[in-house]
Write a protein that holds these residues in place. Structure first.
Motif, PDB file in Angstrom:
ATOM      1  N   THR A   1      35.159 -15.500  35.452  1.00 17.93           N
ATOM      2  CA  THR A   1      34.575 -15.585  36.636  1.00 17.93           C
ATOM      3  C   THR A   1      35.293 -14.551  37.887  1.00 17.93           C
ATOM      4  O   THR A   1      36.299 -14.107  37.390  1.00 17.93           O
ATOM      5  N   GLN A   2      34.435 -14.301  38.831  1.00 13.00           N
ATOM      6  CA  GLN A   2      35.152 -13.395  39.702  1.00 13.00           C
ATOM      7  C   GLN A   2      36.228 -14.257  40.379  1.00 13.00           C
ATOM      8  O   GLN A   2      36.205 -15.191  40.735  1.00 13.00           O
ATOM      9  N   GLY A   3      37.240 -13.438  40.719  1.00 11.77           N
ATOM     10  CA  GLY A   3      38.475 -13.732  41.282  1.00 11.77           C
ATOM     11  C   GLY A   3      39.730 -14.359  40.304  1.00 11.77           C
ATOM     12  O   GLY A   3      40.704 -14.911  40.689  1.00 11.77           O
ATOM     13  N   ALA A   4      39.174 -14.620  38.928  1.00  7.13           N
ATOM     14  CA  ALA A   4      39.987 -15.016  38.076  1.00  7.13           C
ATOM     15  C   ALA A   4      41.101 -14.183  37.558  1.00  7.13           C
ATOM     16  O   ALA A   4      41.002 -12.940  37.482  1.00  7.13           O
ATOM     17  N   LYS A   5      42.154 -14.686  37.242  1.00  3.54           N
ATOM     18  CA  LYS A   5      43.383 -14.077  36.624  1.00  3.54           C
ATOM     19  C   LYS A   5      43.289 -13.769  35.156  1.00  3.54           C
ATOM     20  O   LYS A   5      42.885 -14.932  34.497  1.00  3.54           O
ATOM     21  N   VAL A   6      43.273 -12.554  34.677  1.00  2.67           N
ATOM     22  CA  VAL A   6      43.156 -12.158  33.321  1.00  2.67           C
ATOM     23  C   VAL A   6      44.287 -11.631  32.830  1.00  2.67           C
ATOM     24  O   VAL A   6      45.055 -10.902  33.460  1.00  2.67           O
ATOM     25  N   GLU A   7      44.492 -11.838  31.381  1.00  7.70           N
ATOM     26  CA  GLU A   7      45.670 -11.048  30.490  1.00  7.70           C
ATOM     27  C   GLU A   7      45.051 -10.024  29.753  1.00  7.70           C
ATOM     28  O   GLU A   7      43.790  -9.923  29.364  1.00  7.70           O
ATOM     29  N   LEU A   8      46.000  -9.017  29.523  1.00  9.83           N
ATOM     30  CA  LEU A   8      45.600  -7.995  28.390  1.00  9.83           C
ATOM     31  C   LEU A   8      45.041  -8.652  27.220  1.00  9.83           C
ATOM     32  O   LEU A   8      45.675  -9.621  26.463  1.00  9.83           O
ATOM     33  N   GLY A   9      44.025  -8.109  26.835  1.00 13.60           N
ATOM     34  CA  GLY A   9      43.499  -8.581  25.349  1.00 13.60           C
ATOM     35  C   GLY A   9      42.569  -9.637  25.626  1.00 13.60           C
ATOM     36  O   GLY A   9      42.148 -10.316  24.600  1.00 13.60           O
ATOM     37  N   GLN A  10      42.379 -10.373  26.717  1.00 20.49           N
ATOM     38  CA  GLN A  10      41.506 -11.656  26.983  1.00 20.49           C
ATOM     39  C   GLN A  10      40.081 -11.202  26.753  1.00 20.49           C
ATOM     40  O   GLN A  10      39.409 -10.106  27.140  1.00 20.49           O
ATOM     41  N   LEU A  11      39.151 -11.974  25.966  1.00 18.77           N
ATOM     42  CA  LEU A  11      37.919 -11.659  25.932  1.00 18.77           C
ATOM     43  C   LEU A  11      37.051 -12.006  27.278  1.00 18.77           C
ATOM     44  O   LEU A  11      37.374 -13.057  27.547  1.00 18.77           O
ATOM     45  N   LEU A  12      36.498 -11.052  27.719  1.00 14.98           N
ATOM     46  CA  LEU A  12      35.957 -11.296  28.979  1.00 14.98           C
ATOM     47  C   LEU A  12      34.326 -11.323  28.807  1.00 14.98           C
ATOM     48  O   LEU A  12      33.928 -12.359  29.517  1.00 14.98           O
ATOM     49  N   ILE A  13      33.726 -10.297  27.866  1.00 14.54           N
ATOM     50  CA  ILE A  13      32.308 -10.287  27.922  1.00 14.54           C
ATOM     51  C   ILE A  13      31.686 -10.274  26.505  1.00 14.54           C
ATOM     52  O   ILE A  13      32.573  -9.627  25.724  1.00 14.54           O
ATOM     53  N   GLU A  14      30.692 -10.677  26.156  1.00 12.81           N
ATOM     54  CA  GLU A  14      30.084 -10.455  24.885  1.00 12.81           C
ATOM     55  C   GLU A  14      28.808  -9.979  25.223  1.00 12.81           C
ATOM     56  O   GLU A  14      28.061 -10.448  26.082  1.00 12.81           O
ATOM     57  N   PHE A  15      28.329  -9.355  24.249  1.00 10.82           N
ATOM     58  CA  PHE A  15      26.849  -8.405  24.472  1.00 10.82           C
ATOM     59  C   PHE A  15      26.304  -8.364  22.982  1.00 10.82           C
ATOM     60  O   PHE A  15      26.978  -7.932  21.892  1.00 10.82           O
ATOM     61  N   ASP A  16      25.018  -8.257  22.869  1.00 10.96           N
ATOM     62  CA  ASP A  16      24.179  -8.055  21.638  1.00 10.96           C
ATOM     63  C   ASP A  16      23.718  -6.430  21.691  1.00 10.96           C
ATOM     64  O   ASP A  16      22.849  -6.260  22.499  1.00 10.96           O
ATOM     65  N   ILE A  17      24.662  -5.643  21.055  1.00 15.81           N
ATOM     66  CA  ILE A  17      24.136  -4.324  20.819  1.00 15.81           C
ATOM     67  C   ILE A  17      22.803  -4.150  20.629  1.00 15.81           C
ATOM     68  O   ILE A  17      22.139  -3.153  20.875  1.00 15.81           O
ATOM     69  N   ALA A  18      22.754  -4.510  19.515  1.00 15.69           N
ATOM     70  CA  ALA A  18      21.059  -4.370  18.873  1.00 15.69           C
ATOM     71  C   ALA A  18      20.097  -4.607  19.541  1.00 15.69           C
ATOM     72  O   ALA A  18      19.228  -3.916  19.800  1.00 15.69           O
ATOM     73  N   LYS A  19      20.141  -6.056  20.250  1.00 13.19           N
ATOM     74  CA  LYS A  19      18.961  -6.183  21.137  1.00 13.19           C
ATOM     75  C   LYS A  19      18.851  -5.338  22.499  1.00 13.19           C
ATOM     76  O   LYS A  19      17.620  -5.186  22.907  1.00 13.19           O
ATOM     77  N   ILE A  20      20.206  -4.892  22.869  1.00 10.31           N
ATOM     78  CA  ILE A  20      20.142  -4.259  24.067  1.00 10.31           C
ATOM     79  C   ILE A  20      19.411  -2.667  23.620  1.00 10.31           C
ATOM     80  O   ILE A  20      18.705  -2.487  24.452  1.00 10.31           O
ATOM     81  N   LYS A  21      19.607  -2.359  22.503  1.00 10.16           N
ATOM     82  CA  LYS A  21      19.122  -1.157  22.048  1.00 10.16           C
ATOM     83  C   LYS A  21      17.702  -1.324  21.883  1.00 10.16           C
ATOM     84  O   LYS A  21      16.717  -0.436  21.985  1.00 10.16           O
ATOM     85  N   GLU A  22      17.187  -2.428  21.309  1.00  9.78           N
ATOM     86  CA  GLU A  22      15.791  -2.693  21.002  1.00  9.78           C
ATOM     87  C   GLU A  22      15.075  -2.623  22.097  1.00  9.78           C
ATOM     88  O   GLU A  22      13.948  -2.325  22.177  1.00  9.78           O
ATOM     89  N   ALA A  23      15.698  -3.107  23.316  1.00  9.66           N
ATOM     90  CA  ALA A  23      14.872  -3.172  24.438  1.00  9.66           C
ATOM     91  C   ALA A  23      14.692  -1.839  25.215  1.00  9.66           C
ATOM     92  O   ALA A  23      14.413  -1.620  26.231  1.00  9.66           O
ATOM     93  N   GLY A  24      15.334  -1.001  24.427  1.00 11.24           N
ATOM     94  CA  GLY A  24      15.076   0.520  25.167  1.00 11.24           C
ATOM     95  C   GLY A  24      16.538   1.144  26.078  1.00 11.24           C
ATOM     96  O   GLY A  24      16.314   2.089  26.811  1.00 11.24           O
ATOM     97  N   PHE A  25      17.739   0.461  25.866  1.00 11.08           N
ATOM     98  CA  PHE A  25      18.646   0.703  26.850  1.00 11.08           C
ATOM     99  C   PHE A  25      19.785   1.116  25.881  1.00 11.08           C
ATOM    100  O   PHE A  25      20.141   0.849  24.806  1.00 11.08           O
ATOM    101  N   GLU A  26      20.749   2.245  26.634  1.00 14.36           N
ATOM    102  CA  GLU A  26      21.933   2.862  25.732  1.00 14.36           C
ATOM    103  C   GLU A  26      22.980   1.808  26.156  1.00 14.36           C
ATOM    104  O   GLU A  26      23.006   1.147  26.981  1.00 14.36           O
ATOM    105  N   VAL A  27      23.966   1.787  25.129  1.00 14.48           N
ATOM    106  CA  VAL A  27      25.053   0.820  25.515  1.00 14.48           C
ATOM    107  C   VAL A  27      26.463   1.708  25.562  1.00 14.48           C
ATOM    108  O   VAL A  27      27.428   1.316  25.847  1.00 14.48           O
TER     109      VAL A  27
END
Length: 645
Positions: A579-605
């Motif tokens: 979340t915005q304002g959160a403290k994070v550590e090196l290597g912490q997972l922040l965001i997941e995204f579906d590369i295949a579906k983003i490309k299928e929708a016509g956008f570059e990753v």
């Protein structure tokens, strides 16, 4: 209006406010929809101080600003008189965010604006009860009457206030919502219940109701709606739908008064005839259900709610319990739910005290002081996000201490009688209005002391704080490299992705390709996971989760923008773990995204990874063609000591 002149110049050069259909913003740019792009002075805008560049894409006229675009956007909206729209929110049916998340968002949006005044008036009423219990004055004194009027002011007229906030959340006319709420607490109607009823509806059932008045021959079940919650929220939602329909069918020339006229004529009777009674019965059943669940085992309920309350706060799930608690106070004049979590903030504060006294990290110690102070007064977000959660063990310990505190509160059958203050100001909430200070009050005191002491001692002894920590000024290894000299001068920024490295100049987006928004590299990710490349603070997280800004503990500002124009996906295929304002550590997972579906929708990753305050640094970019998450990507060296310190 910090950017007033810039906003005026932008509006003038996009063809004036009359040429603007709509304007929203993403993490770096204003996105206009114009009636005629030919009227825009693109060359003037490109050369304007405060504007990086101008782009046209996807039917949008994009004025690239940079990281401070939210502030510029506010001034553009204010000066242009445009409708302020959240950057990219859910659609009206909540399909993009999911039903549960939409419900939590709705509850927080309706109740959050009132909580400050609700807490203040509750505190006044709580202290009024305390002073009577201590014998400072009697319940018949004028002082008591006036303070009680202040204390009851918001809660008694709650439907009126919630009519405003609920209508705003449902994108309706707030004053129509207030009018519906005011109708519910209109005093003359409550006086109509005196005398013999015309007849009884639903006789012999749990819904048996005397009928004293009718509306066009339809029976109206008169109920007490002062301090109620559920009826006005539903009525405001229905009213917003009715209003939208009338807005579509009524001619523009008479909309100003005929839309409210017809909306109120339909919504208010409908509320009294159907919505109010059904919602009230539902509220009564909900209150009885929560009491039944707590009654099964208040100790187990206390352990569960106490342990997970701070987790609920992190994910915003605690908003789901607020209406239940308020409803319980209305229906049964007391609530056991919020009482069970009262010790949680003190457990968190005790853990922060343990960190403060044990840590050798100067930065962590300095963060702990204000976090401790705010925690004493019931505001635990600084403690959670700044101190205990990043260190993990103190957060877990605080949850354990809160669970024990919750068990004690459950054992004493403590209840809250008002929606009053937080932290130390929350104790008057537990004073029973008629009986005064009872065993339930002392149970809350004992639970708070136990939770605080346990949080402190366990964190101090077992919180993993102290010896193994390295002082913030000492050189440390990052990604296999040993920086030399003062850490404030240099930083190593590892890759947030696994993938192929590309030059920024290869990007099709001119604003990123030119380096105007920051210096760095681009990565074509092979895996849809973004890991934090640094330890620091989330300085920006766009609602669609396609872009994130991180400020490192040593001051470098990182911007990671997943794909090009992916804001148009409106959050599809992206999920955030921070979340915005959160403290994070090196290597912490922040965001997941579906590369295949983003490309299928016509956008570059292909994703730019930028240092936006690059003027402070000399930068060395990796020469590798492929990287794994955690491999060195960028090295920054402060140009001067004064800039870095």
């Amino acid at each position: 209006m910090k950017y007033e002149q810039l906003a005026k110049d932008i509006i003038a050069n996009v063809g004036g406010k009359e040429n603007v259909i709509s304007v929203v913003h993403c993490i770096t740019r204003l996105r206009f929809k114009l009636k005629d792009e030919g009227k825009a002075n693109t060359d003037v805008l490109k050369n304007m101080d405060g504007v990086v560049t101008v782009m046209k894409s996807g039917g949008q006229y994009q004025v690239v600003i940079g990281n401070h675009v939210p502030d510029v956007y506010k001034d553009v909206v204010a000066i242009g008189g445009f409708q302020s729209t959240a950057p990219v929110e859910d659609d009206e049916d909540g399909k993009k965010q999911g039903l549960f998340n939409t419900f939590i968002d709705m509850i927080s949006g309706i109740f959050a604006p009132t909580l400050g005044v609700l807490a203040a008036t509750g505190m006044i009423k709580g202290f009024n009860a305390l002073f009577v219990a201590l014998g400072l004055y009697t319940a018949t004194a004028g002082t008591y009457a006036i303070l009680n009027a202040i204390g009851d002011s918001l809660f008694y007229f709650f439907p009126l206030f919630l009519g405003f906030t609920a209508s705003k959340k449902f994108k309706g006319n707030q004053f129509i919502g207030m009018a519906i709420g005011a109708s519910l607490v209109y005093p003359t109607l409550s006086g109509l219940t005196a005398g013999k009823p015309l007849y009884t509806l639903f006789a012999g059932t749990m819904f048996q109701s005397p009928i004293h008045i009718t509306f066009l021959g339809i029976p109206v079940i008169l109920m007490t709606y002062s301090s109620s919650v559920i009826p006005i929220v539903i009525a405001a939602w229905v009213g917003s739908k009715i209003e939208k329909w009338f807005t579509k069918v009524i001619p523009d020339v008479v909309k100003t008064f005929l839309v409210p006229f017809f909306t109120l004529l339909v919504a208010v009777p409908l509320t009294f005839i159907v919505i109010g009674p059904v919602a009230t019965w539902a509220g009564q059943l909900l209150g009885q259900l929560t009491l039944w669940l707590v009654g099964l085992s208040p100790i187990i309920a206390g352990i569960f709610l106490g342990a997970f309350w701070q987790v609920f706060v992190i994910f915003g799930l605690h908003w789901g319990l607020i209406p239940i608690a308020i409803n319980n106070m209305v229906v049964m004049h007391a609530d056991p739910v919020l009482a069970l979590v009262f010790a949680a903030s003190f457990a968190q504060t005790g853990a922060v005290l343990g960190v403060w006294l044990k840590t050798k990290d100067k930065k962590l110690k300095s963060l702990s002081i204000p976090a401790f102070i705010s925690g004493i007064f019931g505001v635990t977000e600084p403690a959670i996000y700044g101190v205990t959660l990043p260190k993990k063990k103190p957060f877990i310990i605080s949850c354990i201490a809160a669970a024990i505190g919750g068990a004690i509160i459950g054992a004493f059958h403590t209840k809250t009688y008002i929606m009053g203050g937080l932290g130390v100001f929350g104790f008057p909430n537990m004073i029973e209005p008629k009986a005064g200070i009872t065993s339930g009050f002392w149970g809350a005191v004992i639970a708070v002391l136990v939770a605080f002491i346990l949080g402190f001692i366990l964190t101090y002894l077992f919180g993993g704080i102290g010896k193994e920590e390295t002082p913030a000024t000492a050189p440390t290894e990052k990604n296999g490299h040993k920086p030399t000299g003062n850490m404030a001068k240099n930083e190593i920024i590892p890759s947030p992705f696994t993938g192929e490295v590309k030059a920024l100049s290869e990007l099709k987006d001119a604003a990123f390709a030119s380096g105007a928004l920051g210096k760095g590299v681009a990565i074509e990710p092979s895996e849809g996971k973004l890991f934090s490349p640094v330890s620091g603070t989330i300085s920006a997280l766009f609602p669609t989760h396609h872009a994130i800004g991180i400020t490192t503990n040593d001051g470098a500002e990182i911007l990671i923008h997943i794909g090009m124009d992916t804001v148009q996906l409106e959050g599809k295929y992206f999920s955030s773990h921070t979340t915005q304002g959160a403290k994070v550590e090196l290597g912490q997972l922040l965001i997941e995204f579906d590369i295949a579906k983003i490309k299928e929708a016509g956008f570059e990753v292909t994703t730019p990874v930028l240092v936006t305050n690059h003027d402070h640094y000399n930068m060395v970019l990796t020469s590798a063609k492929k990287v794994k998450a955690g491999d060195t990507l960028i090295e920054v060296q402060a140009k001067t000591k004064s800039l870095a310190v």
